[in-house]
Design a protein around this motif. Structure first.
Motif, mmCIF file in Angstrom:
data_model
loop_
_atom_site.group_PDB
_atom_site.id
_atom_site.type_symbol
_atom_site.label_atom_id
_atom_site.label_comp_id
_atom_site.label_asym_id
_atom_site.label_seq_id
_atom_site.Cartn_x
_atom_site.Cartn_y
_atom_site.Cartn_z
ATOM 1 N N THR A 32 -35.919 23.130 -35.846
ATOM 2 C CA THR A 32 -36.496 24.290 -36.544
ATOM 3 C C THR A 32 -37.837 23.778 -36.873
ATOM 4 N N ARG A 33 -38.215 22.747 -36.407
ATOM 5 C CA ARG A 33 -39.479 22.025 -36.507
ATOM 6 C C ARG A 33 -40.571 22.675 -35.693
ATOM 7 N N ASN A 34 -41.666 23.041 -36.345
ATOM 8 C CA ASN A 34 -42.947 23.354 -34.994
ATOM 9 C C ASN A 34 -43.655 22.468 -34.540
ATOM 10 N N ALA A 35 -43.891 22.218 -33.556
ATOM 11 C CA ALA A 35 -44.661 21.165 -32.852
ATOM 12 C C ALA A 35 -45.965 21.645 -32.106
ATOM 13 N N LEU A 36 -47.017 20.991 -32.285
ATOM 14 C CA LEU A 36 -48.361 21.205 -31.639
ATOM 15 C C LEU A 36 -48.759 19.939 -30.887
ATOM 16 N N THR A 37 -48.968 20.164 -29.676
ATOM 17 C CA THR A 37 -49.427 18.991 -28.568
ATOM 18 C C THR A 37 -50.634 19.457 -28.160
ATOM 19 N N VAL A 38 -51.613 18.577 -28.153
ATOM 20 C CA VAL A 38 -52.885 18.399 -27.417
ATOM 21 C C VAL A 38 -52.771 17.632 -26.303
ATOM 22 N N THR A 39 -53.105 17.993 -24.986
ATOM 23 C CA THR A 39 -53.218 17.251 -23.916
ATOM 24 C C THR A 39 -54.682 17.226 -23.202
ATOM 25 N N ASN A 40 -55.301 15.859 -23.272
ATOM 26 C CA ASN A 40 -56.614 16.090 -22.715
ATOM 27 C C ASN A 40 -56.922 15.688 -21.179
ATOM 28 N N ARG A 41 -57.185 16.781 -20.705
ATOM 29 C CA ARG A 41 -57.040 16.858 -19.009
ATOM 30 C C ARG A 41 -58.862 17.071 -18.699
ATOM 31 N N SER A 42 -59.744 16.773 -19.834
ATOM 32 C CA SER A 42 -60.904 17.103 -19.433
ATOM 33 C C SER A 42 -61.817 15.833 -18.531
ATOM 34 N N GLY A 43 -61.040 14.708 -18.425
ATOM 35 C CA GLY A 43 -61.816 13.646 -17.999
ATOM 36 C C GLY A 43 -62.649 12.952 -18.786
ATOM 37 N N LEU A 44 -62.792 13.383 -20.100
ATOM 38 C CA LEU A 44 -63.622 12.666 -21.026
ATOM 39 C C LEU A 44 -62.874 12.595 -22.331
ATOM 40 N N THR A 45 -63.362 11.783 -23.199
ATOM 41 C CA THR A 45 -62.693 11.336 -24.631
ATOM 42 C C THR A 45 -63.071 12.763 -25.357
ATOM 43 N N ILE A 46 -61.918 13.329 -25.976
ATOM 44 C CA ILE A 46 -62.122 14.187 -26.905
ATOM 45 C C ILE A 46 -62.607 13.502 -28.417
ATOM 46 N N THR A 47 -63.858 13.426 -28.594
ATOM 47 C CA THR A 47 -64.036 12.838 -30.028
ATOM 48 C C THR A 47 -63.469 13.243 -31.271
ATOM 49 N N SER A 48 -63.443 14.534 -31.321
ATOM 50 C CA SER A 48 -62.877 15.260 -32.613
ATOM 51 C C SER A 48 -62.448 16.595 -32.103
ATOM 52 N N LEU A 49 -61.208 17.041 -32.725
ATOM 53 C CA LEU A 49 -60.706 18.228 -32.437
ATOM 54 C C LEU A 49 -59.836 18.721 -33.732
#
Length: 126
Positions: A32-49
């Protein structure tokens, strides 16, 4: 075969029942847990999200190119996800995507950040 004394049998049965109840509780919580996954396919570092719901903000920083990071979240009422952040080159990330409804559970949300900061959100029941 030796028989267990009544007291030992009751203790063993109680321990087995308690272990089964804990196992079922853990399995139910995970399902029943809700999960959120962020995947970075931008080619650059995501500095903040930040991924925000009115009652909760999930912060991710930094996320290297090619990396995925997951967090649990709760659903308290009806809302959409507000997504804001920045790539290493200064590109701003911003979107309002998806929708959750009070009473939902077991949601799996995947946010993919692509080249140029393009954001794609996919949502399904786990």
């Amino acid at each position: 075969m030796a028989r267990l004394p009544r007291r030992s049998f009751l203790a063993l049965a109680t321990a087995a029942g308690l272990a089964a109840a804990i196992g079922l509780g853990v399995a139910f919580r995970e399902h029943t847990r809700n999960a959120l996954t962020v995947t970075n396919r931008s080619g650059l570092t995501i500095t903040s999200l930040e991924v925000s719901l009115p009652w909760e903000t999930l912060r991710f920083e930094p996320i290297a190119a090619g990396e995925s990071v997951s967090r649990s979240f709760r659903i308290a009422s009806d809302a959409h996800f507000a997504i804001e952040g920045e790539l290493a080159d200064g590109t701003r990330l911003r979107a309002a995507e998806g929708y959750v409804t009070n009473g939902q559970y077991g949601e799996e949300v995947r946010i993919e950040v692509g080249p140029g900061g393009a954001i794609q959100l996919r949502q399904q029941r786990r």
